[in-house]
Design an enzyme around this catalytic site. Structure first.
Site, PDB file in Angstrom:
ATOM      1  N   ASN A 136      40.615  31.195  42.949  1.00  0.00           N
ATOM      2  CA  ASN A 136      40.716  32.658  42.983  1.00  0.00           C
ATOM      3  C   ASN A 136      39.946  33.322  44.404  1.00  0.00           C
ATOM      4  O   ASN A 136      40.297  34.018  45.047  1.00  0.00           O
ATOM      5  CB  ASN A 136      40.116  33.347  41.811  1.00  0.00           C
ATOM      6  CG  ASN A 136      38.924  32.833  41.414  1.00  0.00           C
ATOM      7  OD1 ASN A 136      38.845  31.458  41.040  1.00  0.00           O
ATOM      8  ND2 ASN A 136      38.010  33.769  41.484  1.00  0.00           N
ATOM      9  N   GLN A 188      45.856  32.523  38.966  1.00  0.00           N
ATOM     10  CA  GLN A 188      46.039  33.055  40.324  1.00  0.00           C
ATOM     11  C   GLN A 188      47.588  32.400  40.905  1.00  0.00           C
ATOM     12  O   GLN A 188      48.032  33.140  41.580  1.00  0.00           O
ATOM     13  CB  GLN A 188      45.063  32.594  41.268  1.00  0.00           C
ATOM     14  CG  GLN A 188      43.857  33.095  40.830  1.00  0.00           C
ATOM     15  CD  GLN A 188      43.755  34.751  41.294  1.00  0.00           C
ATOM     16  OE1 GLN A 188      44.730  35.278  41.933  1.00  0.00           O
ATOM     17  NE2 GLN A 188      42.820  35.501  40.808  1.00  0.00           N
ATOM     18  N   GLY A 232      47.875  39.061  32.399  1.00  0.00           N
ATOM     19  CA  GLY A 232      48.883  40.198  32.996  1.00  0.00           C
ATOM     20  C   GLY A 232      48.616  40.766  34.166  1.00  0.00           C
ATOM     21  O   GLY A 232      49.465  41.147  34.965  1.00  0.00           O
ATOM     22  N   HIS A 233      47.313  41.127  34.452  1.00  0.00           N
ATOM     23  CA  HIS A 233      47.069  41.974  35.496  1.00  0.00           C
ATOM     24  C   HIS A 233      47.053  41.377  36.903  1.00  0.00           C
ATOM     25  O   HIS A 233      46.818  42.101  37.992  1.00  0.00           O
ATOM     26  CB  HIS A 233      45.423  42.588  35.178  1.00  0.00           C
ATOM     27  CG  HIS A 233      44.424  41.764  35.421  1.00  0.00           C
ATOM     28  ND1 HIS A 233      43.479  41.664  36.344  1.00  0.00           N
ATOM     29  CD2 HIS A 233      43.841  40.843  34.356  1.00  0.00           C
ATOM     30  CE1 HIS A 233      42.727  40.934  36.178  1.00  0.00           C
ATOM     31  NE2 HIS A 233      42.689  40.313  35.162  1.00  0.00           N
ATOM     32  N   GLY A 252      43.293  36.335  30.607  1.00  0.00           N
ATOM     33  CA  GLY A 252      43.265  35.020  30.911  1.00  0.00           C
ATOM     34  C   GLY A 252      42.176  34.251  30.465  1.00  0.00           C
ATOM     35  O   GLY A 252      42.092  33.028  30.379  1.00  0.00           O
ATOM     36  N   THR A 277      46.467  42.321  15.096  1.00  0.00           N
ATOM     37  CA  THR A 277      47.816  43.030  15.309  1.00  0.00           C
ATOM     38  C   THR A 277      48.055  42.884  16.725  1.00  0.00           C
ATOM     39  O   THR A 277      47.276  43.433  17.666  1.00  0.00           O
ATOM     40  CB  THR A 277      47.464  44.539  14.913  1.00  0.00           C
ATOM     41  OG1 THR A 277      47.216  44.380  13.441  1.00  0.00           O
ATOM     42  CG2 THR A 277      49.135  45.345  14.888  1.00  0.00           C
ATOM     43  N   CYS A 328      34.778  39.075  38.776  1.00  0.00           N
ATOM     44  CA  CYS A 328      34.114  39.135  37.630  1.00  0.00           C
ATOM     45  C   CYS A 328      32.517  38.770  37.873  1.00  0.00           C
ATOM     46  O   CYS A 328      31.856  39.131  36.917  1.00  0.00           O
ATOM     47  CB  CYS A 328      34.504  37.854  36.540  1.00  0.00           C
ATOM     48  SG  CYS A 328      36.350  37.646  36.309  1.00  0.00           S
TER      49      CYS A 328
HETATM   50  N1  PLP Z   1      41.067  32.312  35.827  1.00  0.00           N
HETATM   51  C1  PLP Z   1      41.283  32.535  37.192  1.00  0.00           C
HETATM   52  C2  PLP Z   1      41.598  31.630  38.276  1.00  0.00           C
HETATM   53  C3  PLP Z   1      40.938  34.108  37.752  1.00  0.00           C
HETATM   54  O1  PLP Z   1      41.230  34.354  38.900  1.00  0.00           O
HETATM   55  C4  PLP Z   1      40.631  34.768  36.540  1.00  0.00           C
HETATM   56  C5  PLP Z   1      40.599  36.273  36.726  1.00  0.00           C
HETATM   57  O2  PLP Z   1      40.476  36.769  37.882  1.00  0.00           O
HETATM   58  C6  PLP Z   1      40.780  34.470  35.093  1.00  0.00           C
HETATM   59  C7  PLP Z   1      40.986  32.905  34.863  1.00  0.00           C
HETATM   60  C8  PLP Z   1      40.442  35.320  34.020  1.00  0.00           C
HETATM   61  O3  PLP Z   1      41.395  36.364  33.780  1.00  0.00           O
HETATM   62  P1  PLP Z   1      41.074  37.762  32.866  1.00  0.00           P
HETATM   63  O4  PLP Z   1      40.598  38.554  33.995  1.00  0.00           O
HETATM   64  O5  PLP Z   1      42.530  38.086  32.554  1.00  0.00           O
HETATM   65  O6  PLP Z   1      40.290  37.470  31.891  1.00  0.00           O
END
Ligand code: PLP
Length: 437
Positions: free
Chosen positions: A200, A228, A249-250, A121, A286, A374
């Site tokens: 988030n 989200q 994806g996650h 993301g 790739t 994060c």
């Molecule tokens: N944007 C939002 C609102 C998120 O909550 C997150 C991840 O928690 C991201 C972007 C980033 O996604 P990724 O962890 O796949 O880089």
């Protein structure tokens, strides 16, 4: 009950900590659970029992669905070729990727040619903003909000150092954005408006359809971070009117390390990663076939689980939030209760340090967080709560609990009791937030 939540006596009530033992939550744990070591290591039995965990952190990441793993397996074993190869091996993989692209496109109402895969993301967010800026080099302004994910905020700060002007729109005490503020922030020099759909940390929603209208009227590109929102709410890119929309994806019961970006057919795009002609020349490198297949399958499953998020998961969240706020004095929900994701609650506990609380909950098998995963290892208080309630300085007293489709009522009832006892224990040992250590 799942049978592993310990009795109330595990939180040794009435035990006072001396001043020097208050210098770290690890020390508090040691005091509360004599006989355990700190930091815990891999042999710690409590950490190993993942099947007994009550996972309430679905905004951080989601477990990989068995169907997703099954769909991926051939591409980790027998189908290991390079999708760019001209022989059959390659064309089979290209077809599988095309199918996954179609699955992601269906989740968001896009056509498959408007979707391409990225590494996460974060990359999707960076690629969208980068593309909008590259398309109009004379436009040196960006509009975003003070509560975006760090992948947008830190990119904007880096761009400020390169001379761009960024407006960080404020939110109110409930985390809501005023559309009038967006209108007045857009100028002739605005290249892109980048705003999230669902926050988030609090789950609070931004009025993305109205934002899309404003951007169209003013002739400004609109990027929507829907990381989200996707899978938890119905997402239709045509209705939102976004030029770019980010996914990962996650958060869709698929693996980490794969994301996708929607780029409207008429929106400008230049790649962030220059390389081969993969992804129609929009993202070199790739393709990570197995993860792409996993994301496709996750998107497919998510189309069905949106209704579950609106119904059963929302009821679980309401039960969790209602139970905790009823049983724990001086607790307060952060974020607008009506206009937010159905799975998320963010709750402050007066006088309780969130990092201590999270460690106690972890010890009892309840996984939660104090905000963005994060930033979990940074000392920074929440920029989201700071923007909502500046006088708190970004509370260090709040935790985020986010439910998902794998949760059930028994877990929620257990979690309510565990949170109640943990808060009570910390208040009794005087583990006040904002200490001087
Ligand atoms: N944007 C939002 C609102 C998120 O909550 C997150 C991840 O928690 C991201 C972007 C980033 O996604 P990724 O962890 O796949 O880089």
């Amino acid at each position: 009950m799942r049978g592993r939540i310990g009795p109330a006596s595990r939180f040794r009530r009435g035990r006072r900590l001396s001043t020097d033992t208050r210098c770290g939550v690890g020390a508090v744990l040691l005091t509360l659970w004599p006989g355990r070591t700190w930091p815990p290591d891999a042999t710690d039995a409590n950490l190993g029992r993942l099947s007994n965990v009550i996972y309430l952190d679905h905004n951080a990441t989601t477990p990989i669905a068995p169907e997703v793993l099954e769909a991926m397996m051939p591409f980790l074993t027998t189908e290991w070729g390079n999708p760019s190869s001209s022989y059959r091996f390659g064309s089979n993989l290209r077809s599988a990727i095309a199918r996954a692209r179609g699955q992601v496109a269906s989740l968001i109402g896009a056509s498959p040619s408007e979707v391409f895969f990225t590494g996460c993301g974060t990359e999707s967010n960076n690629a969208a903003i980068n593309a909008a800026l590259k398309a109009a080099p004379e436009k040196r302004e960006i509009v975003t909000s003070a509560v975006e994910h760090s992948s947008v905020l830190n990119q904007c700060m880096a761009l400020e150092r390169e001379g761009y002007r960024v407006t960080y729109l404020p939110v109110d005490r409930n985390g809501l954005l005023r559309v009038a503020d967006i209108e007045s922030a857009i100028t002739q020099r605005t290249a892109v408006v980048s705003l999230m759909w669902a926050n988030n940390e609090t789950g609070v929603l931004f009025p993305v359809e109205m934002i899309g209208c404003v951007c169209r009227e003013r002739g400004v590109l609109f990027h929507c971070d829907a990381v989200q929102a996707a899978g938890k709410l119905p997402v239709d890119v045509r209705q939102v009117g976004a030029d770019y929309l980010s996914l990962t994806g996650h958060k869709l019961n698929a693996p980490k390390g794969v994301g996708a970006i929607y780029v409207r057919r008429t929106a400008p795009f230049s790649p962030l990663l220059h390389g081969g002609h993969q992804e129609g020349g929009r993202r070199g490198g790739t393709e990570n076939v197995a993860l792409i297949i996993g994301m496709g399958k996750g998107a497919d499953l998510a189309r069905a689980s949106v209704a579950e998020y609106a119904g059963r998961v929302r009821s679980l969240r309401d039960m969790l939030e209602g139970g905790i706020t009823e049983r724990v004095p001086d607790s307060e929900v952060n974020g607008d209760k009506a206009f937010r994701l159905g799975n998320t609650t963010n709750i402050s506990f007066k006088g309780v340090a969130s990092d201590a609380l999270l460690l106690l909950l972890d010890g009892e098998g309840v996984c939660a967080s104090s905000g963005s995963a994060c930033l979990a290892d940074s000392d920074e208080p929440s920029h989201v709560l700071r923007a909502m309630k500046p006088e708190t300085g970004g509370s260090r007293e709040a935790i985020r609990l986010s439910c998902g489709i794998t949760n059930n009522e028994v877990e929620i009832q257990s979690a309510i009791v565990t949170v109640e006892l943990a808060v009570q224990a910390l208040r009794e040992v005087g583990m006040a937030s904002g200490g001087t250590c």
